[in-house]
Enzyme design. Structure first.
Site: not given
Length: 819
Positions: A680, A684
């Site tokens: 994750d 980003k």
């Protein structure tokens, strides 16, 4: 003298007739001189047409409709007339009149034909019946009323169905009759007579026309058209819910509004009034005290530029083009001459200055005849190849803005096209007369309602706009967003001139739509009760078919299937706001394609909450780059869940216990491995890298794992926690090693040059990440301007409240960009 006219909806039921009689009693009591015109009871004219059609086909069911017609009028007599003499007299007259109609219908049944001449006679029974009954009702109320069959005073030619009035002869008969009859005359609308006493009708809006003719013949002081709406509205209220009454307008503006579909006034009605300069008032039978709309020759040059917005729902556009048209005189004359010979009415004409093409709009039913007529006229040129065959485009509408003051205010056309463009509405053709009384745009028929609302908002509600939201995902983030919208909507309306309407909702099981807006106090109940099972293609298709102005799609999920629809959604000129990172962190080419489509369509693709939840990370980065700064390095703790875990991992509790606590608080995904794997965070930093202009793909981000062997391979979440618990010593050693050096563990993403990495690092107290607490995120930008002291963005990086707030902020920003 005033002439009052009441339409079919005003006299549809006995209660409404009683209301009209009360209005007329007020006029009579005040000493006003007036005459009144009535249409047939609401729905009666359609019934007469239907029973005639059945009879002409030899279908004896016409008799049932006739009986319903007779019973309805008898029921009205029984309800309205309490005076025995008047009731019996009226019932007797109706029986005799309806017996004639019955025999007439039987004649049609026998000969299997209903000619235009016969139909005019059949239709006359509607107005004759209603006007006679209401006359008796007025007499019962103490008004000295007298029934007047308009066939006695209005004379026409024998163009049955749409007879042409003999004005001078009619005006003479009107004046003669009214001189000899001082009583209040109750006149049948719609009907007249030709030479020999043959019954004729005046066409669409015929009762209004009757009133206007009476007013012209009597030099009346005013005409009042009483209907079921409060005057002429700025737009069709069935399409534009925020339409409102226009207090006053000129004859020319009213004529244009009627030509472009406004049903309140018909052009023939205006002509006699215009010639005699008689003001015309449109009033509401059900709100008699409301002033309505005044139509007159008065013009206010300082008034609003656009009076109204109207449309013609279904047109076909024919285009004649070719090199043989350039500089050749008489081309337009030949085109429109051929159409005139074919009896085809032209709605709109447009021609470019190049003279290469002329386009004109006609009714779709006339399109093929128009094509044939023009091609016959240019057969020689078409054969030589200098003029092309006529191109016909169907399923189009014409939308027009109307107002005499448009000529005095620059920029009107610009606002029109800006409003259409912002909502993805393409103009197929444009027409504007030199008088600048209207600007007409031909658009796709499916965009008509959307265009009307967009233009109404642009010209009448320019300080107020409505955003239409379609939201998928109503769990923690989506539910919180809905709560925030409900709490803040009043403020947005008052302070920002913006209303947020949620018109579509979906979770994994059900979906719900309401074009008028879903009540946010009861959305959960309505969604549970919905009969629509969630189906993504259906949801997106419904959003497209509703075609609402200022539409925004909000995806509060992490579902890759939903992200696959972004391209088509943006291509339909619908903006997107989403915390879903799938689309922005997948293949670079697809990411760039989404950005390009958004730019091409003039809509917004917003994903601030992809990085840092509600923190202004992406917007800050864009501001730096747009202002000319060069980014040298980006470092960040980009996961609120990992921040919480490592900020609390101080050796006092096992690592597994802290991870479970973060999961229970909702900081991590339901499966914490998604967070702890670093994937994750990698997404980003990938997104931030792309925002700087680096064409990164997922495989370009290096992720250094720190979980023990077997953790990621566990068959379930419980199995994963078991692996963490079994490896407690491993995690304790990681923490102790860092603490021994006076450092703390942090999961940090770094972008330097074109290299992106993610991994757990031990940082000392001289590092900005050392002081992080709670679930805070921190992003550090080192740039040419911020080289010595980097720019730091810090704050909560997880949680439904801040993420929902970030999405909400984007929705407002998108709304502001639509102005």
């Amino acid at each position: 003298m005033k002439v009052l006219k009441f339409g079919g909806s005003s006299v549809a039921q006995p209660d409404r007739i009683r209301g009209i009689v009360n209005i007329l009693k007020g006029y009579y009591a005040s000493g006003d001189h007036f005459t009144v015109v009535f249409s047939a009871f609401g729905g009666v004219t359609d019934s007469l047409i239907e029973m005639s059609a059945l009879a002409a086909r030899g279908d004896d069911r016409y008799g049932q409709l006739f009986q319903e017609f007779a019973d309805r009028h008898q029921s009205a007599i029984n309800d309205l007339l309490t005076d025995d003499r008047l009731r019996d007299e009226t019932a007797g007259q109706m029986r005799r009149s309806h017996e004639v109609l019955k025999n007439l219908l039987y004649g049609i049944f026998l000969v299997r034909e209903a000619s235009p001449r016969t139909m005019d006679y059949v239709l006359s029974f509607g107005e004759r019946s209603s006007s006679y009954i209401i006359t008796q009702c007025m007499q019962q109320a103490g008004i000295p009323a007298e029934y007047l069959d308009a066939r006695r005073i209005l004379k026409t030619d024998k163009t049955f169905g749409n007879a042409k009035v003999a004005f001078d002869k009619s005006y003479d008969k009107i004046r003669e009759h009214y001189r000899e009859h001082p009583q209040v005359q109750v006149v049948t609308g719609f009907i007249a007579s030709a030479k020999g006493g043959l019954t004729t009708t005046l066409g669409r809006g015929g009762s209004d026309y009757t009133a206007s003719l009476l007013a012209a013949g009597l030099d009346a002081s005013a005409i009042e058209i009483w209907t079921d709406v409060s005057g002429v509205l700025t737009a069709d209220p069935r399409r534009v819910k925020k339409a409102f009454t226009i207090p006053r307008m000129t004859y020319a503006e009213a004529m244009e509004m009627s030509h472009f579909g406004a049903k309140v006034i018909y052009p023939p009605t205006l002509m006699p009034a215009l010639q005699k300069r008689i003001p015309l008032y449109i009033k509401n039978t059900f709100e008699p005290d409301f002033p309505g709309t005044k139509v007159s020759e008065e013009s206010d040059k300082n008034g609003v530029a656009v009076r109204g917005i109207s449309s013609i729902n279904d047109v076909a556009l024919c285009t004649v083009s070719g090199t043989g048209m350039f500089g050749v005189p008489g081309i337009a004359g030949r085109i429109f001459g051929s159409l005139a010979v074919a009896g085809i009415n032209v709605i709109l004409i447009t021609q470019g200055s190049s003279e290469h093409a002329i386009s004109f709009a006609v009714q779709p039913t006339a399109a093929d005849r128009a094509k044939e007529a023009v091609e016959d006229a240019f057969a020689f040129e078409i054969e030589r190849g200098v003029v092309n065959r006529v191109k016909v485009e169907k399923d189009l509408s014409v939308v027009a803005i109307i107002g005499e003051n448009m000529r005095y205010q620059p920029g009107i056309s610009g606002r029109l096209f800006r409003a259409l463009g912002k909502n993805g509405i393409n103009a197929v053709a444009i027409a504007q007369g030199s008088s600048e009384l209207n600007v007409s745009v031909v658009i796709s028929r499916e965009d008509e309602t959307k265009a009307l609302n967009a233009l109404h908002e642009a010209f009448f509600l320019s300080d107020y706009k409505t955003l239409h939201l379609f939201i998928i995902g109503v769990g923690l983030i989506g539910g919180t967003l809905l709560k925030q919208i409900e709490q803040q909507n009043a403020y947005l309306r008052e302070r920002r001139g913006m209303e947020v309407k949620v018109v579509g909702l979906a979770n994994t099981k059900k979906m719900l739509f309401d074009a008028e807006g879903i009540d946010l106090a009861s959305w959960k109940k309505r969604l549970v009760a919905s009969e629509l099972t969630t189906d993504l293609p259906v949801f997106v298709g419904r959003m497209r078919s509703l075609n609402l102005s200022n539409s925004i799609f909000v995806d509060n999920t992490a579902d890759d299937k939903i992200a696959s629809f972004y391209e088509s959604i943006l291509d339909d000129s619908i903006s997107i706001s989403t915390p879903n990172k799938i689309a922005t962190s997948s293949g670079y080419l697809q990411y760039q394609r989404l950005k390009n489509i958004a730019d091409k369509r003039g809509v917004q693709f917003r994903y601030e909450t992809n990085v840092g939840a509600g923190l202004p990370v992406i917007s800050t980065l864009r501001d730096l780059i747009d202002s000319g700064d060069r980014i040298n390095k980006i470092e960040g703790v980009l996961s609120g869940s990992l921040s919480y875990i490592f900020n609390n991992f101080d050796g006092s509790r096992p690592f597994a216990e802290i991870v479970r606590e973060a999961k229970d608080k909702g900081f991590t995904e339901p499966d914490p491995r998604i967070d702890l794997s670093g994937k994750d965070v990698a997404r980003k930093i990938l997104i931030l890298g792309r925002e700087t202009g680096i064409p990164l793909d997922p495989e370009h981000v290096s992720v250094e794992g720190f979980l023990p062997e077997g953790a990621m391979e566990a068959k379930s979440v419980d199995g994963f926690f078991s692996v963490l618990e079994e490896n407690g010593d491993y995690f304790a050693e990681l923490q102790q090693r860092a603490a021994a050096d006076g450092k703390a563990l942090r999961m940090i993403a770094t972008l330097e040059g074109e290299e992106a990495t993610v991994g757990v690092q031990a940082v000392g107290n001289d590092n900005p990440f050392y002081t992080l607490s709670g679930s805070d995120n921190m992003i550090v930008f080192t740039s040419d301007r911020y080289r010595v002291r980097p720019l730091v963005v810090r704050g909560p990086g997880a949680g439904a409240e801040v993420t929902a707030a970030g999405v909400f902020a984007e929705i407002i920003q998108i709304g502001s960009s639509l102005s």
